[in-house]
Scaffold this motif. Structure first.
Motif, mmCIF file in Angstrom:
data_model
loop_
_atom_site.group_PDB
_atom_site.id
_atom_site.type_symbol
_atom_site.label_atom_id
_atom_site.label_comp_id
_atom_site.label_asym_id
_atom_site.label_seq_id
_atom_site.Cartn_x
_atom_site.Cartn_y
_atom_site.Cartn_z
ATOM 1 N N ASP A 165 1.282 6.577 15.126
ATOM 2 C CA ASP A 165 0.389 6.862 14.228
ATOM 3 C C ASP A 165 -1.176 6.357 14.810
ATOM 4 O OD1 ASP A 165 2.127 7.277 12.277
ATOM 5 O OD2 ASP A 165 1.685 5.457 11.189
ATOM 6 N N SER A 168 4.007 15.182 8.042
ATOM 7 C CA SER A 168 3.069 14.025 8.240
ATOM 8 C C SER A 168 2.064 14.619 7.313
ATOM 9 C CB SER A 168 2.663 13.671 9.313
ATOM 10 O OG SER A 168 1.472 12.768 9.254
ATOM 11 N N ILE A 169 1.825 13.636 6.142
ATOM 12 C CA ILE A 169 0.851 14.120 5.104
ATOM 13 C C ILE A 169 -0.412 13.588 5.202
ATOM 14 C CG2 ILE A 169 0.814 14.801 2.645
ATOM 15 C CD1 ILE A 169 3.715 15.265 2.754
ATOM 16 N N TYR A 208 8.051 17.338 1.726
ATOM 17 C CA TYR A 208 8.828 17.318 3.209
ATOM 18 C C TYR A 208 9.781 18.254 3.329
ATOM 19 C CZ TYR A 208 6.248 12.821 3.526
ATOM 20 O OH TYR A 208 5.095 12.042 3.884
ATOM 21 N N SER A 235 0.876 -1.375 0.025
ATOM 22 C CA SER A 235 0.076 0.216 0.057
ATOM 23 C C SER A 235 0.745 1.235 0.010
ATOM 24 C CB SER A 235 -0.957 0.003 1.277
ATOM 25 O OG SER A 235 -1.907 0.913 0.922
ATOM 26 N N PHE A 236 0.969 1.902 -1.212
ATOM 27 C CA PHE A 236 1.865 3.178 -1.231
ATOM 28 C C PHE A 236 1.173 4.220 -1.744
ATOM 29 C CE2 PHE A 236 4.750 5.358 -4.404
ATOM 30 C CZ PHE A 236 5.679 5.802 -3.588
ATOM 31 N N ASN A 237 1.526 5.273 -1.039
ATOM 32 C CA ASN A 237 0.769 6.683 -1.156
ATOM 33 C C ASN A 237 1.864 7.737 -1.282
ATOM 34 O OD1 ASN A 237 1.859 6.841 1.453
ATOM 35 N ND2 ASN A 237 -0.195 7.897 2.352
ATOM 36 N N LYS A 276 6.264 9.814 3.445
ATOM 37 C CA LYS A 276 7.587 9.345 3.754
ATOM 38 C C LYS A 276 7.708 7.845 4.358
ATOM 39 C CE LYS A 276 7.359 10.940 8.659
ATOM 40 N NZ LYS A 276 5.933 10.956 8.459
ATOM 41 N N ASP A 277 6.858 7.540 4.943
ATOM 42 C CA ASP A 277 6.828 6.094 5.693
ATOM 43 C C ASP A 277 6.726 5.101 4.393
ATOM 44 O OD1 ASP A 277 6.886 7.450 8.081
ATOM 45 O OD2 ASP A 277 4.714 7.531 8.215
ATOM 46 N N SER A 278 5.835 5.319 3.543
ATOM 47 C CA SER A 278 5.599 4.322 2.559
ATOM 48 C C SER A 278 6.652 4.538 1.571
ATOM 49 C CB SER A 278 4.113 4.346 1.658
ATOM 50 O OG SER A 278 4.153 5.594 1.125
ATOM 51 N N GLY A 314 3.124 1.102 5.584
ATOM 52 C CA GLY A 314 4.162 2.069 6.454
ATOM 53 C C GLY A 314 3.712 2.484 7.685
ATOM 54 N N PHE A 324 -4.456 4.425 -3.315
ATOM 55 C CA PHE A 324 -5.789 5.035 -3.251
ATOM 56 C C PHE A 324 -6.033 6.461 -3.376
ATOM 57 C CE2 PHE A 324 -5.872 1.255 -0.495
ATOM 58 C CZ PHE A 324 -7.069 0.609 -0.806
HETATM 59 N N1 LIG Z 1 -4.259 6.586 -0.047
HETATM 60 C C1 LIG Z 1 -3.403 5.569 0.340
HETATM 61 N N2 LIG Z 1 -3.122 4.715 -0.672
HETATM 62 C C2 LIG Z 1 -2.377 3.764 -0.267
HETATM 63 N N3 LIG Z 1 -1.707 3.397 0.951
HETATM 64 C C3 LIG Z 1 -1.892 4.224 1.787
HETATM 65 C C4 LIG Z 1 -2.837 5.617 1.497
HETATM 66 N N4 LIG Z 1 -2.927 6.290 2.700
HETATM 67 C C5 LIG Z 1 -2.120 5.546 3.775
HETATM 68 N N5 LIG Z 1 -1.585 4.400 3.153
HETATM 69 C C6 LIG Z 1 -0.924 3.611 3.715
HETATM 70 O O1 LIG Z 1 -1.020 3.686 5.384
HETATM 71 C C7 LIG Z 1 0.521 4.081 5.672
HETATM 72 C C8 LIG Z 1 0.162 5.176 6.783
HETATM 73 O O2 LIG Z 1 0.105 6.259 6.289
HETATM 74 P P1 LIG Z 1 0.777 7.616 6.893
HETATM 75 O O3 LIG Z 1 0.048 8.642 6.338
HETATM 76 O O4 LIG Z 1 0.793 7.371 8.338
HETATM 77 O O5 LIG Z 1 2.279 7.175 6.397
HETATM 78 P P2 LIG Z 1 2.915 8.116 5.040
HETATM 79 O O6 LIG Z 1 1.952 8.567 4.224
HETATM 80 O O7 LIG Z 1 3.399 6.881 4.393
HETATM 81 O O8 LIG Z 1 3.826 9.179 5.784
HETATM 82 P P3 LIG Z 1 3.282 10.442 6.418
HETATM 83 O O9 LIG Z 1 3.074 10.096 8.076
HETATM 84 O O10 LIG Z 1 4.368 11.379 6.261
HETATM 85 O O11 LIG Z 1 2.194 10.874 6.060
HETATM 86 C C9 LIG Z 1 1.002 4.393 4.591
HETATM 87 O O12 LIG Z 1 2.541 4.269 4.726
HETATM 88 C C10 LIG Z 1 0.410 3.446 3.495
HETATM 89 O O13 LIG Z 1 1.152 2.232 3.625
#
Ligand SMILES: Nc1ncnc2c1ncn2[C@@H]1O[C@H](COP(=O)(O)OP(=O)(O)OP(=O)(O)O)[C@@H](O)[C@H]1O
Ligand SMILES: Cc1cc2nc3c(=O)[nH]c(=O)nc-3n(C[C@H](O)[C@H](O)[C@H](O)COP(=O)(O)O)c2cc1C
Ligand SMILES: [Mg+2]
Length: 508
Positions: free
Chosen positions: A138, A192-193, A186, A41-43, A46-48, A133, A83
């Motif tokens: 969180d 945190s986005i 960033y 799950s990639f968005n 930074k965490d992903s 991620g 997503f």
């Molecule tokens: N729109 C999305 N599509 C796919 N995966 C998502 C989506 N939103 C969140 N995730 C999953 O949930 C995880 C946690 O989201 P979170 O917003 O905490 O981390 P991030 O977006 O990677 O970094 P940041 O904390 O800087 O926003 C993500 O790393 C990703 O694996």
């Protein structure tokens, strides 16, 4: 593989440990599920982004182990789901698409909400496990492990969280050490986005400039306290805590609770107290202190150094009191079970707390701070650190339970002083009209005093009326306690009138 090489060449021991643990989780997942059964799950966050590169490294190793062939020639076959939403930042969208192109990701764009999107994904694809991620801290991480089945009500799949125990600092250490690209937001102070509606640059990174009206921000990796990474999320104001102390901080100018009561209980943790090896001095002192801020004390209990005994008592007390104070059993010894007990009472687990670890490091030095510092593990998702310049290490508050670290009355005095100052500045505790008390002494026999005193209790239900003696030979002492001095004096007069003159006299 360039990621593995960068970590190998780095001398950041902590990062190496975090990296190895994450790779281990990824390899276990790839051993449990086939490539078709996993998804990432990639968005673009930074965490992903960190997870993407860990997955690339983990998949490379997995391929190397699985066959004699060189994993380097493989592309990245793990299904990647994004997503997409109209409320996402355009920079996030662009970064996600660009990254997918660079690393040849098999990107599935889902334009539904998470739940419906996952339902339709699972219907059409054999996905059984999804890499996320998610990190401790969180809001959605509470209760999760590295392998956590999806929640009830969600389609069935395994959530795999390889960076669950990574801190904000670990994430940036990885990104900077491995020199991987990250979303441009960033570099503009976003830490945190979320969506465009709930995310702004983190104010703690603001560079104030008097010459220009435009605000500038430092990059996210310069945020020194990772616990504040969500400070750029638009906040809801919590109604649970209200500041009730006047600006001048004078205690007698109190609040609307003037006539109501707040109750606290105190829990002492220690076999030694229970067995009589040592005496509890903190309980009585705490009782006096609470009365001095107008709180009533419902109980002072002693429990054994056992996680379950602590948990049961905290669970009972936290639901029947406004505040619970617990002391004893805090530290690195086998008998120090208080934090585990508190965590259990709230149904959460202990998780490493980077900020607390930093305080411990300053206070007790590096020698006992290993890769996993047991003392820096705090109840997950419910802990607030109470800072005060006079406290070498902050106090720990878990919802309505405050963990005191004092071991004697002098230390308690200091912790209390800090709590009161915090009450004045941030509404930590509601300060109310203090209790006042008067004491009368008599040599009359108990049998003669008993009935008139019972009647007095009925006449003054707003007062605590109690009796005690220091010994059977010494006079009986009647104690009257309440918040209204005039009522106490009125009750004293009423009591004296019930007996011949001079039967009672006031003890100063
Ligand atoms: N729109 C999305 N599509 C796919 N995966 C998502 C989506 N939103 C969140 N995730 C999953 O949930 C995880 C946690 O989201 P979170 O917003 O905490 O981390 P991030 O977006 O990677 O970094 P940041 O904390 O800087 O926003 C993500 O790393 C990703 O694996
Ligand atoms: C792949 C994936 C799986 C998820 N699984 C669950 C789940 O099992 N249980 C749950 O309560 N939320 C689940 N969520 C939702 C997240 O916990 C969280 O609500 C989401 O990341 C939105 O965070 P936000 O409200 O901060 O934007 C999942 C999200 C994603 C992307
Ligand atoms: Mg995000």
């Amino acid at each position: 593989m360039e990621i593995a090489k960068a970590i190998r060449e780095s001398d950041d021991k902590r990062l190496k440990t975090k990296y190895n643990n994450a790779i281990y989780v990824i390899q276990r997942a790839l051993a449990l599920y086939s490539i078709e059964e996993v998804a990432f799950s990639f968005n673009g966050g930074k965490d992903s982004t960190v997870l993407l590169h860990l997955l690339r490294a983990g998949y490379f190793l997995h391929k190397e182990e699985e066959s004699c062939c060189n994993g380097a020639s493989e592309n990245f076959p793990i299904r990647t789901i994004y997503f997409e939403s109209s409320s996402a930042f355009p920079e996030i969208n662009t970064f996600t698409y660009d990254t997918a192109a660079i690393y040849d990701l098999q990107l599935d764009i889902i334009r539904l909400d998470f739940k419906s999107g996952l339902e339709s994904l699972l219907k059409s694809k054999p996905v059984k496990a999804i890499f996320l991620g998610v990190r401790i801290g969180d809001p959605t991480a509470v209760g999760q492990e590295q392998f956590s089945p999806s929640s009830p009500g969600w389609p069935p799949f395994m959530r795999v969280n390889p960076i669950l125990d990574w801190s904000y600092r670990d994430v940036w250490a990885f990104i900077l050490t491995c020199k991987v690209h990250y979303c441009s937001l960033y570099d503009q102070g976003y830490t945190s986005i979320g969506s465009i509606y709930d995310t702004v640059p983190n104010g703690l990174l603001c560079i104030s400039s008097s010459s220009s009206s435009e605000e500038k921000f430092k990059p996210a990796y310069l945020l020194s306290d990772g616990r504040l990474e969500r400070a750029g999320r638009v906040k809801k104001i919590s109604p649970s805590v209200c500041v009730r102390v006047p600006a001048d901080g004078v205690l007698d100018a109190v609040d609307s609770h003037k006539n109501s009561t707040l109750t606290a209980s105190a829990i002492a943790v220690g076999d030694e107290i229970l067995f009589g090896t040592t005496e509890d001095q903190l309980g009585p002192s705490l009782g006096r202190k609470l009365h001095s801020i107008g709180w009533s004390v419902s109980q002072n209990i002693v429990v054994r150094n056992e996680v379950d005994s602590v948990a049961e008592e905290v669970e009972r007390q936290k639901s029947s009191n406004d505040m619970v104070f617990i002391y004893g059993g805090v530290g690195p010894l086998h008998s120090d079970v208080t934090l585990s007990g508190v965590a259990k009472a709230f149904g959460v687990r202990l998780a490493p707390d980077e900020e607390f670890e930093e305080h411990l490091r300053h206070h007790i030095g590096d020698q006992c701070i290993g890769d996993r510092n047991e003392m820096a593990q705090l109840p997950e998702g419910i802990t607030e650190l109470l800072h005060h310049e006079k406290l070498p290490v902050p106090l720990i508050k878990c919802q309505n339970t405050i963990i005191l670290t004092a071991t004697n009355v002098t230390e308690l005095d200091q912790e209390w002083e800090c709590l009161i100052e915090l009450a004045r500045s941030s509404g930590l505790l509601t300060l109310m009209e203090p209790y006042v008390s008067k004491q009368l002494s008599t040599t009359l026999p108990d049998v003669e005093v008993a009935q008139p005193l019972s009647n007095l209790c009925l006449e003054f239900p707003d007062l605590y009326i109690g009796c005690y003696r220091k010994s059977r030979q010494e006079p009986l002492i009647v104690s009257l306690k309440g918040k209204d001095q005039a009522r106490i004096e009125f009750a004293m007069e009423a009591l004296c009138k019930k007996f011949h003159s001079g039967a009672f006299f006031e003890i100063m």
